[in-house]
Design a protein around this motif. Structure first.
Motif, PDB file in Angstrom:
ATOM      1  N   PHE A   2       0.781  -1.200   0.011  1.00  0.00           N
ATOM      2  CA  PHE A   2      -0.090   0.088   0.169  1.00  0.00           C
ATOM      3  C   PHE A   2       0.929   1.250  -0.003  1.00  0.00           C
ATOM      4  O   PHE A   2       2.135   1.417   0.663  1.00  0.00           O
ATOM      5  N   ASP A   3       0.542   2.457  -0.707  1.00  0.00           N
ATOM      6  CA  ASP A   3       1.067   3.602  -0.753  1.00  0.00           C
ATOM      7  C   ASP A   3       0.101   4.649   0.211  1.00  0.00           C
ATOM      8  O   ASP A   3      -0.888   5.207  -0.360  1.00  0.00           O
ATOM      9  N   PHE A   4       0.769   4.884   1.389  1.00  0.00           N
ATOM     10  CA  PHE A   4      -0.174   6.174   2.238  1.00  0.00           C
ATOM     11  C   PHE A   4       0.722   7.462   2.077  1.00  0.00           C
ATOM     12  O   PHE A   4       0.453   8.078   3.083  1.00  0.00           O
ATOM     13  N   LYS A   7      -0.956  11.025   3.348  1.00  0.00           N
ATOM     14  CA  LYS A   7      -1.983  10.546   4.027  1.00  0.00           C
ATOM     15  C   LYS A   7      -1.498  10.743   5.613  1.00  0.00           C
ATOM     16  O   LYS A   7      -0.354  10.870   5.902  1.00  0.00           O
ATOM     17  N   LEU A  29       5.007   3.006   5.113  1.00  0.00           N
ATOM     18  CA  LEU A  29       4.067   2.897   3.990  1.00  0.00           C
ATOM     19  C   LEU A  29       3.984   4.420   3.272  1.00  0.00           C
ATOM     20  O   LEU A  29       3.103   4.786   2.511  1.00  0.00           O
ATOM     21  N   ALA A 221      -3.549  -1.853   8.747  1.00  0.00           N
ATOM     22  CA  ALA A 221      -3.184  -1.221   7.304  1.00  0.00           C
ATOM     23  C   ALA A 221      -4.004  -1.660   6.329  1.00  0.00           C
ATOM     24  O   ALA A 221      -4.427  -0.699   5.442  1.00  0.00           O
ATOM     25  N   PHE A 222      -4.278  -2.933   5.793  1.00  0.00           N
ATOM     26  CA  PHE A 222      -5.253  -3.387   5.005  1.00  0.00           C
ATOM     27  C   PHE A 222      -6.616  -2.660   5.069  1.00  0.00           C
ATOM     28  O   PHE A 222      -7.137  -2.407   4.050  1.00  0.00           O
ATOM     29  N   CYS A 224      -7.472   0.072   6.244  1.00  0.00           N
ATOM     30  CA  CYS A 224      -7.412   1.338   6.055  1.00  0.00           C
ATOM     31  C   CYS A 224      -6.984   1.748   4.554  1.00  0.00           C
ATOM     32  O   CYS A 224      -7.345   2.933   4.085  1.00  0.00           O
ATOM     33  N   SER A 225      -6.508   0.719   3.792  1.00  0.00           N
ATOM     34  CA  SER A 225      -6.199   0.752   2.414  1.00  0.00           C
ATOM     35  C   SER A 225      -7.283   0.777   1.459  1.00  0.00           C
ATOM     36  O   SER A 225      -8.555   0.355   1.707  1.00  0.00           O
ATOM     37  N   ASP A 226      -6.963   1.046   0.163  1.00  0.00           N
ATOM     38  CA  ASP A 226      -8.136   1.000  -1.048  1.00  0.00           C
ATOM     39  C   ASP A 226      -8.469  -0.375  -1.327  1.00  0.00           C
ATOM     40  O   ASP A 226      -9.509  -0.657  -1.889  1.00  0.00           O
ATOM     41  N   TRP A 227      -7.489  -1.251  -0.785  1.00  0.00           N
ATOM     42  CA  TRP A 227      -7.747  -2.735  -0.965  1.00  0.00           C
ATOM     43  C   TRP A 227      -9.055  -3.207  -0.213  1.00  0.00           C
ATOM     44  O   TRP A 227      -9.689  -4.068  -0.707  1.00  0.00           O
ATOM     45  N   SER A 229     -11.751  -0.945   0.114  1.00  0.00           N
ATOM     46  CA  SER A 229     -12.539  -0.010   0.007  1.00  0.00           C
ATOM     47  C   SER A 229     -14.163  -0.436   0.072  1.00  0.00           C
ATOM     48  O   SER A 229     -15.020   0.526   0.076  1.00  0.00           O
TER      49      SER A 229
END
Length: 246
Positions: A2-4, A7, A29, A221-222, A224-227, A229
């Motif tokens: 992931f790329d934060f 953020k 990240l 982290a997952f 919070c991520s777009d994965w 969504s």
């Protein structure tokens, strides 16, 4: 991965074992991090290890049971970074006393830190959230199955789970809200329990070991991520199979 980058994370109870791993993971990240803890000196020292320049990491004292502390700490987010993308509530108080031995003040303190503090922080964060933001509230296996001599803690964590589901309904679709319920994780908080009951507890755990703080941080982290969504209102159990629930 992931790329934060760009953020911002706000993390309560940030000087704890799981919380430090969450902060490290999000920082690695690319996220900016606002870290709070009752132990101001401890969280400030930890922040310096993450980012000696102080450009991306800010630490401050926050008593989770004090709503004014939530106001003050979240004001720093707006002042420094403008908006908030990720909120992780991890402040907690875990002590051992049976109900018959609890006085009202003991009970009230446990609820104030473990439940009221989640409300205070989440409520005050709402105006700061960016579109597509995410909240992850740290609950506990105890909130699902109860825990001997930890009734205040388990009651509060059970309420955090219900609060998270309600908040997910209210804040959708702009903000997602989920919970993570760790089981037996290798932290100072559970080592006393392991000294007393460790062999039996590991025997009941299909994975036959304690979890690591990094394994919790990666799940946070997952979420919070777009994965993740399309994931909201859910609870993810991370306990090696010690407590299996759908």
């Amino acid at each position: 991965m992931f790329d934060f980058a760009g953020k911002t994370l706000f993390l309560t109870g940030a000087n704890g074992g799981i919380s430090r791993a969450v902060a490290q993971t999000f920082f690695d990240l690319g996220a900016n991090c606002v870290l709070t803890d009752l132990d101001a000196a401890g969280v400030e020292a930890f922040a310096r290890t993450l980012d000696p320049s102080g450009a991306r990491v800010l630490a401050t004292r926050q008593d989770a049971a004090d709503p004014q502390d939530a106001d003050r700490a979240l004001a720093l987010v707006k002042e420094r970074f403008g908006v908030l993308d990720f909120l992780v509530t991890s402040a907690g108080l875990y002590r051992a006393r049976q109900v018959a031995e609890m006085d009202d003040a003991y009970w009230r303190q446990g609820i104030a830190v473990n439940l009221d503090g989640v409300f205070y922080t989440c409520r005050r964060a709402i105006p700061l959230f960016a579109e597509g933001a995410a909240i992850v509230n740290l609950a506990s296996m105890a909130g699902h199955r109860g825990s001997f001599a930890h009734a205040d803690y388990s009651a509060a964590k059970g309420a955090v789970l219900s609060f998270s589901r309600s908040l997910a309904i209210e804040l959708a679709p702009r903000v997602r809200v989920n919970a993570v319920s760790p089981g037996l994780i290798d932290t100072p908080m559970v080592r006393g329990l392991m000294d007393a009951k460790g062999a039996a507890l590991l025997e009941q755990t299909p994975m036959k070991r304690l979890g690591t703080v990094e394994e919790i941080a990666r799940v946070v982290a997952f979420l919070c991520s777009d994965w993740a969504s399309f994931v909201t209102g859910e609870t993810v159990h991370v306990n090696g199979g010690l407590y299996i629930a759908s």
